[in-house]
Design a protein around this motif. Structure first.
Motif, PDB file in Angstrom:
ATOM      1  N   ASP A 140      20.838  34.936  10.458  1.00  0.00           N
ATOM      2  CA  ASP A 140      20.237  34.316  11.519  1.00  0.00           C
ATOM      3  C   ASP A 140      19.016  34.460  10.647  1.00  0.00           C
ATOM      4  O   ASP A 140      17.753  33.613  10.970  1.00  0.00           O
ATOM      5  CB  ASP A 140      19.929  35.507  12.839  1.00  0.00           C
ATOM      6  N   HIS A 141      18.382  35.873  10.393  1.00  0.00           N
ATOM      7  CA  HIS A 141      16.681  36.164   9.895  1.00  0.00           C
ATOM      8  C   HIS A 141      16.440  35.149   8.390  1.00  0.00           C
ATOM      9  O   HIS A 141      14.731  35.360   8.353  1.00  0.00           O
ATOM     10  CB  HIS A 141      16.305  37.139   9.189  1.00  0.00           C
ATOM     11  N   LEU A 142      17.419  34.774   7.772  1.00  0.00           N
ATOM     12  CA  LEU A 142      16.509  34.140   6.997  1.00  0.00           C
ATOM     13  C   LEU A 142      16.435  32.831   6.909  1.00  0.00           C
ATOM     14  O   LEU A 142      17.052  31.906   7.476  1.00  0.00           O
ATOM     15  CB  LEU A 142      18.037  34.368   6.089  1.00  0.00           C
ATOM     16  N   VAL A 143      15.316  32.143   5.514  1.00  0.00           N
ATOM     17  CA  VAL A 143      15.389  30.958   5.782  1.00  0.00           C
ATOM     18  C   VAL A 143      16.592  29.914   6.025  1.00  0.00           C
ATOM     19  O   VAL A 143      17.502  30.265   4.790  1.00  0.00           O
ATOM     20  CB  VAL A 143      14.706  29.895   4.800  1.00  0.00           C
ATOM     21  N   ASN A 144      16.730  28.951   6.504  1.00  0.00           N
ATOM     22  CA  ASN A 144      17.199  28.212   6.829  1.00  0.00           C
ATOM     23  C   ASN A 144      17.495  26.841   5.508  1.00  0.00           C
ATOM     24  O   ASN A 144      16.936  26.347   5.583  1.00  0.00           O
ATOM     25  CB  ASN A 144      17.577  26.989   8.304  1.00  0.00           C
ATOM     26  N   ASN A 145      18.462  27.048   4.266  1.00  0.00           N
ATOM     27  CA  ASN A 145      17.732  26.353   3.144  1.00  0.00           C
ATOM     28  C   ASN A 145      18.704  25.721   3.267  1.00  0.00           C
ATOM     29  O   ASN A 145      18.541  24.418   2.175  1.00  0.00           O
ATOM     30  CB  ASN A 145      17.634  26.812   1.781  1.00  0.00           C
ATOM     31  N   SER A 146      19.732  25.142   4.377  1.00  0.00           N
ATOM     32  CA  SER A 146      20.726  23.051   3.979  1.00  0.00           C
ATOM     33  C   SER A 146      19.806  22.375   3.992  1.00  0.00           C
ATOM     34  O   SER A 146      20.337  21.588   2.913  1.00  0.00           O
ATOM     35  CB  SER A 146      21.269  23.566   5.474  1.00  0.00           C
ATOM     36  N   SER A 147      18.131  21.883   4.066  1.00  0.00           N
ATOM     37  CA  SER A 147      17.634  21.102   3.378  1.00  0.00           C
ATOM     38  C   SER A 147      16.918  21.193   2.723  1.00  0.00           C
ATOM     39  O   SER A 147      15.815  19.925   3.358  1.00  0.00           O
ATOM     40  CB  SER A 147      17.725  20.269   5.344  1.00  0.00           C
ATOM     41  N   LYS A 148      16.427  22.274   1.937  1.00  0.00           N
ATOM     42  CA  LYS A 148      15.452  22.251   1.972  1.00  0.00           C
ATOM     43  C   LYS A 148      15.645  21.156   0.308  1.00  0.00           C
ATOM     44  O   LYS A 148      16.408  21.598  -0.053  1.00  0.00           O
ATOM     45  CB  LYS A 148      15.148  23.875   0.980  1.00  0.00           C
ATOM     46  N   ARG A 149      14.261  20.541   0.248  1.00  0.00           N
ATOM     47  CA  ARG A 149      14.292  19.984  -0.905  1.00  0.00           C
ATOM     48  C   ARG A 149      13.811  20.497  -2.415  1.00  0.00           C
ATOM     49  O   ARG A 149      13.395  21.496  -2.629  1.00  0.00           O
ATOM     50  CB  ARG A 149      13.479  19.243  -0.370  1.00  0.00           C
ATOM     51  N   LEU A 150      14.640  20.441  -3.313  1.00  0.00           N
ATOM     52  CA  LEU A 150      14.998  20.559  -4.839  1.00  0.00           C
ATOM     53  C   LEU A 150      14.571  19.394  -5.722  1.00  0.00           C
ATOM     54  O   LEU A 150      14.498  18.354  -5.272  1.00  0.00           O
ATOM     55  CB  LEU A 150      15.717  21.300  -4.788  1.00  0.00           C
ATOM     56  N   LEU A 151      13.804  19.635  -6.799  1.00  0.00           N
ATOM     57  CA  LEU A 151      13.429  18.784  -7.968  1.00  0.00           C
ATOM     58  C   LEU A 151      15.117  18.469  -8.399  1.00  0.00           C
ATOM     59  O   LEU A 151      16.108  19.060  -8.255  1.00  0.00           O
ATOM     60  CB  LEU A 151      12.455  19.312  -8.796  1.00  0.00           C
ATOM     61  N   ASP A 152      15.473  17.133  -8.822  1.00  0.00           N
ATOM     62  CA  ASP A 152      15.745  16.811  -8.911  1.00  0.00           C
ATOM     63  C   ASP A 152      16.454  17.559 -10.587  1.00  0.00           C
ATOM     64  O   ASP A 152      17.546  17.542 -10.320  1.00  0.00           O
ATOM     65  CB  ASP A 152      15.390  15.397 -10.064  1.00  0.00           C
ATOM     66  N   LYS A 153      15.939  18.036 -11.169  1.00  0.00           N
ATOM     67  CA  LYS A 153      16.227  18.987 -12.139  1.00  0.00           C
ATOM     68  C   LYS A 153      16.217  20.515 -12.047  1.00  0.00           C
ATOM     69  O   LYS A 153      15.291  20.492 -11.460  1.00  0.00           O
ATOM     70  CB  LYS A 153      15.136  18.748 -13.410  1.00  0.00           C
ATOM     71  N   LYS A 154      17.825  20.670 -12.196  1.00  0.00           N
ATOM     72  CA  LYS A 154      17.507  22.494 -11.942  1.00  0.00           C
ATOM     73  C   LYS A 154      18.508  22.926 -13.096  1.00  0.00           C
ATOM     74  O   LYS A 154      19.171  22.864 -14.014  1.00  0.00           O
ATOM     75  CB  LYS A 154      18.463  21.963 -10.408  1.00  0.00           C
TER      76      LYS A 154
END
Length: 341
Positions: A140-154
């Motif tokens: 619960d205290h973690l950042v919700n990254n389900s929609s975090k924007r990442l660069l195309d190259k990973k």
């Protein structure tokens, strides 16, 4: 060898050798009678070898087991196989089946025996996920990254140690062949064993898994495992990334080191990193995580305590408060895929 091992171990006043066995069949019976806290098991034994004995022990009277192995190709393959059968870890004999210089690995063996004694066997034997309320609360205290924007190259970067071969098998076998990123892996292992690990994982996975080679260009859908005795780094060659292996000094006592790999990734621009820290003793990966968070676009994942055979490395990165998701081993592959889409 039995006498040498006994003498070495009993120099540590916390260890009492309660029995020795001449072969695998004898070992099964001695384990049943004496009920030890930890078993050391040679791979090469007459009558019944170590792999057969290990399978019987884990089936009838499960115990934390440390394998004692030669560094031959066959010995390395058997050690990797043993960990998939439930062995906690292994120790490499310095010079073949009869190693009169076994004292060279005395401290390492004693350390691994103490660690094995503290492992909860339920984690080694468990194949199904147990959902626990405290895990949900901690998320619960973690950042919700389900929609975090990442660069195309990973880049996917995975670090692990004790318990890692089995954890890697679980994760890599569940990744799709068309995953949209290369995967760099540091698994703490000595020289001569990482190639056998890579070959086994390759047979079990849809992606290609190989031991990394100096200078090769990294490609999506391929997992590169750092060779024992070498640091794994990446560098830019024009628009592409290439592997760089070197034998610069160990970091945190390790070569390969997770921190060294992550520090090199932190220098790469125009890439997002999906970083995963799984089971292992110590804190390797923590400094690298902090460097990544300072300079790159990164999602950091730690294996949950509920599934980690040894919680040291995941605990250390979680304490930084820089981890984005704490995930049970069964869900790590799915979580990696989520951020690589």
């Amino acid at each position: 060898m039995r006498k040498m091992l006994t003498d070495m171990l009993e120099e540590d006043n916390r260890i009492n050798v309660i029995a020795t066995a001449r072969n695998g069949a004898d070992a099964i019976e001695k384990v049943r009678i004496h009920d030890p806290d930890v078993v050391t098991l040679d791979v090469e034994m007459p009558v019944m070898n170590g792999l057969e004995a290990l399978q019987q022990i884990m089936k009838s009277t499960p115990k934390p087991v440390i394998m004692v192995s030669s560094t031959t190709k066959e010995g390395a393959e058997n050690s990797v196989l043993a960990m998939s059968y439930g062995a906690i870890d292994f120790i490499a004999k310095p010079s073949g089946a009869i190693s009169l210089d076994l004292h060279k690995v005395q401290n390492e063996l004693i350390e691994k025996i103490h660690l094995a004694a503290s492992v909860k066997l339920s984690k080694v034997l468990s194949t199904t996920k147990e959902k626990k309320k405290d895990l949900i609360v901690r998320k619960d205290h973690l950042v919700n990254n389900s929609s975090k924007r990442l660069l195309d190259k990973k880049i996917v970067a995975i670090g692990t140690s004790t318990g890692g071969p089995k954890a890697l098998q679980k994760v890599l076998a569940n990744l799709p062949a068309d995953i949209n990123a290369p995967i760099l892996i540091v698994q703490h292992m000595p020289v001569g064993f990482t190639k056998s690990l890579a070959e086994r994982l390759n047979r079990l996975s849809k992606i290609t898994v190989k031991e990394a080679e100096d200078g090769e260009v990294v490609k999506k859908g391929i997992a590169y495992i750092a060779p024992g005795g070498y640091h794994l780094k990446v560098r830019c060659i024009g628009p592409t990334l290439a592997i760089k292996l070197d034998q610069s000094p160990p970091e945190n006592g390790h070569r390969p080191s997770v921190d060294t790999m992550l520090n090199s990734i932190a220098e790469i621009k125009d890439y997002s990193t999906v970083m995963v820290i799984m089971t292992g003793m110590g804190s390797d990966g923590t400094k690298g995580l902090l460097k990544l968070k300072e300079s790159t676009n990164v999602v950091a994942i730690a294996e949950a305590e509920e599934s980690a055979i040894v919680y040291g490395m995941p605990r250390s990165v979680i304490k930084t408060n820089k981890i984005d998701e704490i995930v049970h081993l069964d869900e790590i592959a799915q979580t990696i895929q989520k951020y690589c889409r």
